[in-house]
Enzyme design. Structure first.
Site, PDB file in Angstrom:
ATOM      1  N   GLU A  94       0.864  -1.181   0.000  1.00 21.18           N
ATOM      2  CA  GLU A  94       0.000   0.000   0.000  1.00 21.18           C
ATOM      3  C   GLU A  94       0.903   1.234   0.000  1.00 21.18           C
ATOM      4  O   GLU A  94       1.787   1.360   0.840  1.00 21.18           O
ATOM      5  CB  GLU A  94      -0.900  -0.027   1.244  1.00 21.18           C
ATOM      6  CG  GLU A  94      -1.961   1.050   1.261  1.00 21.18           C
ATOM      7  CD  GLU A  94      -2.744   1.080   2.581  1.00 21.18           C
ATOM      8  OE1 GLU A  94      -2.644   0.130   3.392  1.00 21.18           O
ATOM      9  OE2 GLU A  94      -3.433   2.087   2.802  1.00 21.18           O
ATOM     10  N   ASP A 126      -5.281   9.431   9.604  1.00 21.08           N
ATOM     11  CA  ASP A 126      -3.926   9.021   9.958  1.00 21.08           C
ATOM     12  C   ASP A 126      -3.542   9.379  11.386  1.00 21.08           C
ATOM     13  O   ASP A 126      -3.762  10.501  11.834  1.00 21.08           O
ATOM     14  CB  ASP A 126      -2.909   9.672   9.007  1.00 21.08           C
ATOM     15  CG  ASP A 126      -3.024   9.138   7.591  1.00 21.08           C
ATOM     16  OD1 ASP A 126      -3.746   8.155   7.396  1.00 21.08           O
ATOM     17  OD2 ASP A 126      -2.383   9.703   6.697  1.00 21.08           O
TER      18      ASP A 126
END
Ligand SMILES: O=P(O)(O)OC[C@@H](O)[C@@H](O)c1c[nH]c2ccccc12
Length: 254
Positions: free
Chosen positions: A48, A59
């Site tokens: 990824e 995040d």
């Protein structure tokens, strides 16, 4: 026709997908091929690749900092795509990026250019299924890019059914409610939730968010097709712990 991402992941007994931030390398994007080759050689099933963004809502601190380091090197989506066009790898890449940079680039052009790279899957965490026509309107079968669905494990079976219906590539099962980050504590019911989700789909189900130890990996390999590991890998790579990354992936895929 089954798309490449699904074809390549199917049949792998313990899928392991490391996450890296594009451009978070001493040499910026010039180091991307090296990192991809390192992870591939260690035994990664797919990789990824994150696109840095100034407002990465999903995040946690480790990935956010990696994004800031990359942005400080002036790494842009355009530069990432151009670099990916030159990357050599036998395993599929999955791009993880927020919608804003994609929209700025131009969604149709983005998908067209992306299809000229080894990227076979796309994760856009801030676009819910209901709004994915922004992407799918321009996504043709020949592009061979799977739009990967993130599914929260506490979301309720009806919602899960909706999300896995027509899904492609693999299902990204989100193990915690919150942001990415190593060292999450998981609830006792989690394994059961994963099994429930796995029973709703024929696609591989991979578990991510907080997976950072070999114990976590072993636990999730029992109830799913495999795992996605971000923060642990990003941190180790940043600290130059190449050996640690290699052994971790080797052990995780044994
Ligand atoms: O860092 P973790 O906790 O190992 O989680 C994986 C994660 O980093 C990666 O898949 C990812 C990074 N940013 C994301 C945003 C949304 C979904 C997933 C991601």
């Amino acid at each position: 026709m089954m798309k490449t991402l699904e074809k390549q992941l199917r049949g792998i007994e313990k899928i392991f997908i490391p996450y890296i931030m594009a451009g978070d390398h001493e040499r910026g994007l010039d180091g991307l091929q090296e990192t991809i080759s390192l992870l591939e050689t260690a035994g990664a099933s797919a990789i990824e690749i994150g696109v840095p963004f100034s407002d990465p809502v999903a995040d946690g601190p480790v990935i956010e900092q990696a994004g800031l380091r990359s942005l400080a090197k002036n790494v842009s989506l355009t530069a990432i795509i151009e670099t990916l066009k030159t990357v050599k790898t036998e395993i599929p890449l999955v791009m993880m990026g927020y919608m804003n940079p994609i929209y700025q680039y131009g969604t149709e052009k983005f998908l067209t250019e992306l299809s000229k790279t080894p990227v076979k899957g796309l994760i856009v965490p801030d676009v819910p299924k209901e709004a994915q026509n922004f992407l799918t309107d321009f996504l043709t079968a020949e592009m061979d890019i799977c739009l990967v669905q993130l599914v929260s494990l506490t979301t309720g079976v009806e919602r899960q059914k909706l999300l896995v219906d027509g899904a492609e590539g693999f299902i990204y099962a989100v193990a915690v409610n919150g942001v990415t980050g190593a060292g999450a504590t998981y609830s006792d019911e989690l394994d059961e939730h994963i099994s429930t989700l796995s029973n709703l789909t024929d696609l591989p189900v991979c578990v991510g968010f907080g997976v950072s130890t070999l114990d976590d990996v072993a636990r999730f390999n029992k109830v799913s097709s495999g795992v996605i590991v971000g923060s642990k890998i990003v941190r180790d790579l940043h600290e130059g712990k190449i050996e640690e990354v290699t052994t971790f992936i080797q052990e995780a895929t044994k």
